[in-house]
Design a protein around this motif. Structure first.
Motif, PDB file in Angstrom:
ATOM      1  N   LEU A  19      10.662  63.543  20.239  1.00 55.66           N
ATOM      2  CA  LEU A  19       9.162  62.925  20.336  1.00 55.66           C
ATOM      3  C   LEU A  19       9.192  61.964  21.523  1.00 55.66           C
ATOM      4  O   LEU A  19       8.087  61.710  21.954  1.00 55.66           O
ATOM      5  N   SER A  20      10.184  61.702  22.124  1.00 56.31           N
ATOM      6  CA  SER A  20      10.235  60.801  23.376  1.00 56.31           C
ATOM      7  C   SER A  20       9.828  61.575  24.717  1.00 56.31           C
ATOM      8  O   SER A  20       9.473  61.151  25.870  1.00 56.31           O
ATOM      9  N   ASN A  21       9.748  62.864  24.629  1.00 50.56           N
ATOM     10  CA  ASN A  21       9.573  63.675  25.762  1.00 50.56           C
ATOM     11  C   ASN A  21       8.558  64.866  25.541  1.00 50.56           C
ATOM     12  O   ASN A  21       8.445  65.463  26.741  1.00 50.56           O
ATOM     13  N   TRP A  22       8.084  65.036  24.517  1.00 50.10           N
ATOM     14  CA  TRP A  22       7.326  66.281  24.117  1.00 50.10           C
ATOM     15  C   TRP A  22       6.020  66.530  25.004  1.00 50.10           C
ATOM     16  O   TRP A  22       5.536  67.617  25.179  1.00 50.10           O
ATOM     17  N   ARG A  23       5.395  65.476  25.780  1.00 52.12           N
ATOM     18  CA  ARG A  23       4.290  65.550  26.632  1.00 52.12           C
ATOM     19  C   ARG A  23       4.487  65.672  28.001  1.00 52.12           C
ATOM     20  O   ARG A  23       3.892  65.806  28.751  1.00 52.12           O
ATOM     21  N   GLN A  24       6.104  65.945  28.223  1.00 53.66           N
ATOM     22  CA  GLN A  24       6.514  65.951  29.628  1.00 53.66           C
ATOM     23  C   GLN A  24       6.839  67.586  30.050  1.00 53.66           C
ATOM     24  O   GLN A  24       7.067  68.261  28.822  1.00 53.66           O
ATOM     25  N   SER A  25       6.619  68.078  31.171  1.00 47.15           N
ATOM     26  CA  SER A  25       7.374  69.197  31.523  1.00 47.15           C
ATOM     27  C   SER A  25       8.711  69.126  31.828  1.00 47.15           C
ATOM     28  O   SER A  25       9.322  68.181  32.481  1.00 47.15           O
ATOM     29  N   ALA A  29       5.570  73.049  27.468  1.00 48.34           N
ATOM     30  CA  ALA A  29       5.078  74.396  27.215  1.00 48.34           C
ATOM     31  C   ALA A  29       5.244  75.021  25.961  1.00 48.34           C
ATOM     32  O   ALA A  29       4.596  76.059  25.751  1.00 48.34           O
ATOM     33  N   TRP A  30       6.186  74.437  25.299  1.00 44.50           N
ATOM     34  CA  TRP A  30       6.383  74.671  23.871  1.00 44.50           C
ATOM     35  C   TRP A  30       5.961  73.712  22.896  1.00 44.50           C
ATOM     36  O   TRP A  30       5.220  74.104  21.842  1.00 44.50           O
ATOM     37  N   SER A  31       6.176  72.684  23.046  1.00 44.73           N
ATOM     38  CA  SER A  31       5.577  71.532  22.148  1.00 44.73           C
ATOM     39  C   SER A  31       4.195  71.508  22.011  1.00 44.73           C
ATOM     40  O   SER A  31       3.632  71.136  20.812  1.00 44.73           O
ATOM     41  N   PHE A  32       3.372  71.824  22.755  1.00 44.57           N
ATOM     42  CA  PHE A  32       1.876  71.629  22.661  1.00 44.57           C
ATOM     43  C   PHE A  32       1.533  72.797  21.756  1.00 44.57           C
ATOM     44  O   PHE A  32       0.440  72.854  21.243  1.00 44.57           O
ATOM     45  N   ARG A  33       2.327  73.813  21.458  1.00 48.19           N
ATOM     46  CA  ARG A  33       1.938  74.895  20.660  1.00 48.19           C
ATOM     47  C   ARG A  33       2.581  74.794  19.281  1.00 48.19           C
ATOM     48  O   ARG A  33       2.354  75.579  18.354  1.00 48.19           O
ATOM     49  N   HIS A  34       3.359  73.651  19.127  1.00 47.38           N
ATOM     50  CA  HIS A  34       4.350  73.514  18.106  1.00 47.38           C
ATOM     51  C   HIS A  34       4.235  71.952  17.501  1.00 47.38           C
ATOM     52  O   HIS A  34       5.384  71.219  17.224  1.00 47.38           O
ATOM     53  N   VAL A  35       3.096  71.386  17.691  1.00 46.37           N
ATOM     54  CA  VAL A  35       3.173  69.762  17.477  1.00 46.37           C
ATOM     55  C   VAL A  35       3.558  69.507  15.932  1.00 46.37           C
ATOM     56  O   VAL A  35       4.054  68.289  15.696  1.00 46.37           O
ATOM     57  N   CYS A  36       3.193  70.533  15.118  1.00 50.23           N
ATOM     58  CA  CYS A  36       3.480  70.251  13.504  1.00 50.23           C
ATOM     59  C   CYS A  36       4.930  70.123  13.411  1.00 50.23           C
ATOM     60  O   CYS A  36       5.339  69.559  12.439  1.00 50.23           O
ATOM     61  N   GLU A  37       5.866  70.506  14.203  1.00 50.98           N
ATOM     62  CA  GLU A  37       7.310  70.463  14.277  1.00 50.98           C
ATOM     63  C   GLU A  37       7.629  68.983  14.627  1.00 50.98           C
ATOM     64  O   GLU A  37       8.822  68.548  14.577  1.00 50.98           O
ATOM     65  N   LEU A  38       6.889  68.193  15.227  1.00 48.46           N
ATOM     66  CA  LEU A  38       7.244  66.775  15.877  1.00 48.46           C
ATOM     67  C   LEU A  38       6.465  65.792  15.174  1.00 48.46           C
ATOM     68  O   LEU A  38       7.120  64.648  15.004  1.00 48.46           O
ATOM     69  N   SER A 369      -3.674  74.441  28.337  1.00 51.41           N
ATOM     70  CA  SER A 369      -2.779  74.411  29.386  1.00 51.41           C
ATOM     71  C   SER A 369      -1.717  73.449  28.986  1.00 51.41           C
ATOM     72  O   SER A 369      -1.915  72.676  28.162  1.00 51.41           O
ATOM     73  N   SER A 370      -0.347  73.463  29.908  1.00 53.77           N
ATOM     74  CA  SER A 370       0.389  72.491  29.726  1.00 53.77           C
ATOM     75  C   SER A 370       0.682  71.903  31.026  1.00 53.77           C
ATOM     76  O   SER A 370       2.043  72.017  31.721  1.00 53.77           O
ATOM     77  N   GLN A 371      -0.101  71.374  31.761  1.00 54.57           N
ATOM     78  CA  GLN A 371      -0.099  70.903  33.110  1.00 54.57           C
ATOM     79  C   GLN A 371       0.852  69.658  32.816  1.00 54.57           C
ATOM     80  O   GLN A 371       1.067  68.844  31.954  1.00 54.57           O
TER      81      GLN A 371
END
Length: 394
Positions: A19-25, A29-38, A369-371
């Protein structure tokens, strides 16, 4: 997917994503597609059994070339430069092209971030058409808990158009300010020692007015859209996810369930937490392009769509802080209007989420995207160049 297969696919182990890094590259690239796991979610249900999807050619699109800054580039080049996870192009109501990054499928749901605001505003238009939402009414008439906040004398129309005087700055990199409090309230970040976990409504209730009065220049502030979500729940008597399911998702003919993140009290992050597939996002754009109608069935009042795409007077936009990347643009009901000789309008989220509608080209583009950077004006410029090129392609 096994641990070894996961690491082979993404280049890092699943255990690295927190949860502390999910928005970072590179983890996004994975977390933006799997938000429900976080983060906790509430489901927005598609119509059971409606799953058939058309097949399209995925290879022709990426080979196309067009000019940017005096150079010829391929679509593939630009998709790579803007960290694209998925792209869907519709023309005249048909899906004509798409792109999926590795490990992205037709069932992958991606977070919209602030493009969620535009979806929430569509639901506001539906309730307004039903006579359940008065745009001239003050916010506390629907959410009394906000009567001592900045929203005490703000009307719903001001909330929709981001014309709220608010002592709040959208500072994505500040770990200690009000924006960090806002993220923690939405369960988007962990609580560190010494920090307090508020609910969304507790956080929103604490916000006060900034300099000036409401109904001034355009001033972007994400909390306004979470206020709108609370207003819609109180006006309808339904939870946000159920409201979207019944009024928008199932009438739209969405093929896959969507979901929205929620806080500890179950309040939806209507301003940035909606997740869905790119094809279903494109279907929302096509519904808007068609004046609020899908398959001959009216979903959104025509007058609402017409008012949304017309935009606010340019002076209100030009006096705001975002006019530098969209000169001559405007904003209405949480949609951006491109203007400057274009009829195009769009929804936009951080890290490169787009729903772009070009009525002249009869085109809709959904782009996930996962910019690595939340806000990048150069990436916005490249994406607009891509959309113009797609509009010109046969």
């Amino acid at each position: 997917m096994s641990s070894s297969a996961f690491e082979s696919a993404y280049g890092f182990p699943r255990s690295d994503v927190r949860l502390s890094n999910w928005r970072q590259s590179p983890w996004n690239a994975w977390s933006f597609r799997h938000v429900c796991e976080l983060i906790p979610i509430a489901r927005i249900s598609a119509t059971p059994g409606l799953t058939e999807e058309p097949r399209v050619d995925r290879e022709d699109l990426v080979r196309r070339e067009f000019g940017v800054d005096g150079e010829d580039v391929t679509v593939a080049d630009l998709l790579r430069k803007t960290s694209t996870d998925a792209l869907v192009v519709m023309k005249s109501g048909r899906i004509v092209a798409e792109f999926h990054a590795p490990n992205f499928t037709l069932q992958s749901r991606h977070i919209l971030f602030s493009a969620s605001k535009s979806v929430t505003a569509i639901v506001a238009g539906i309730l307004h058409g039903e006579g359940l939402l008065d745009l001239d009414e003050a916010v506390p008439a629907y959410v009394p808990e906000l009567r001592s906040s900045a929203y005490a004398d703000a009307c719903i129309r001001d909330v929709l158009d981001m014309r709220i005087s608010l002592d709040f700055e959208e500072t994505y990199q500040d770990p200690r300010g009000d924006f960090a409090r806002y993220r923690r309230a939405g369960l988007l970040e962990p609580v560190e020692p010494g920090q307090v976990r508020e609910t969304l409504i507790e956080f929103l209730s604490s916000l006060q007015k900034g300099a000036g009065e409401h109904r001034g220049p355009f001033r972007y502030a994400s909390p306004n859209s979470d206020v709108l979500g609370l207003v819609l729940e109180r006006a309808s008597g339904e939870r946000f996810a159920d409201l979207v399911t019944a009024r928008l998702w199932q009438p739209l003919g969405a093929r896959q369930d969507a979901y929205v993140t929620v806080d500890a009290s179950g309040a939806a992050r209507s301003g940035g937490g909606i997740c869905m597939t790119p094809r279903d996002l494109a279907r929302i754009g096509e519904m808007m392009r068609s004046g609020g109608v899908v398959g001959g069935r009216r979903i959104v009042p025509e007058a609402w769509v017409r008012d949304t795409v017309s935009g606010t007077p340019s002076g209100q936009w030009n006096a705001g802080k975002l006019a530098d990347w969209l000169p001559g643009g405007s904003y209405r009901s949480k949609w951006y209007q491109r203007r400057a000789g274009s009829e195009a309008y769009f929804a936009l989220g951080i890290h490169g989420q787009w729903l772009y509608v070009d009525p002249r080209a009869e085109m809709v583009v959904a782009k996930f995207s996962s910019q690595p950077v939340a806000v990048c004006n150069d990436a916005k410029r490249l994406n607009l160049a891509l959309f113009d090129a797609l509009a010109a392609m046969a």
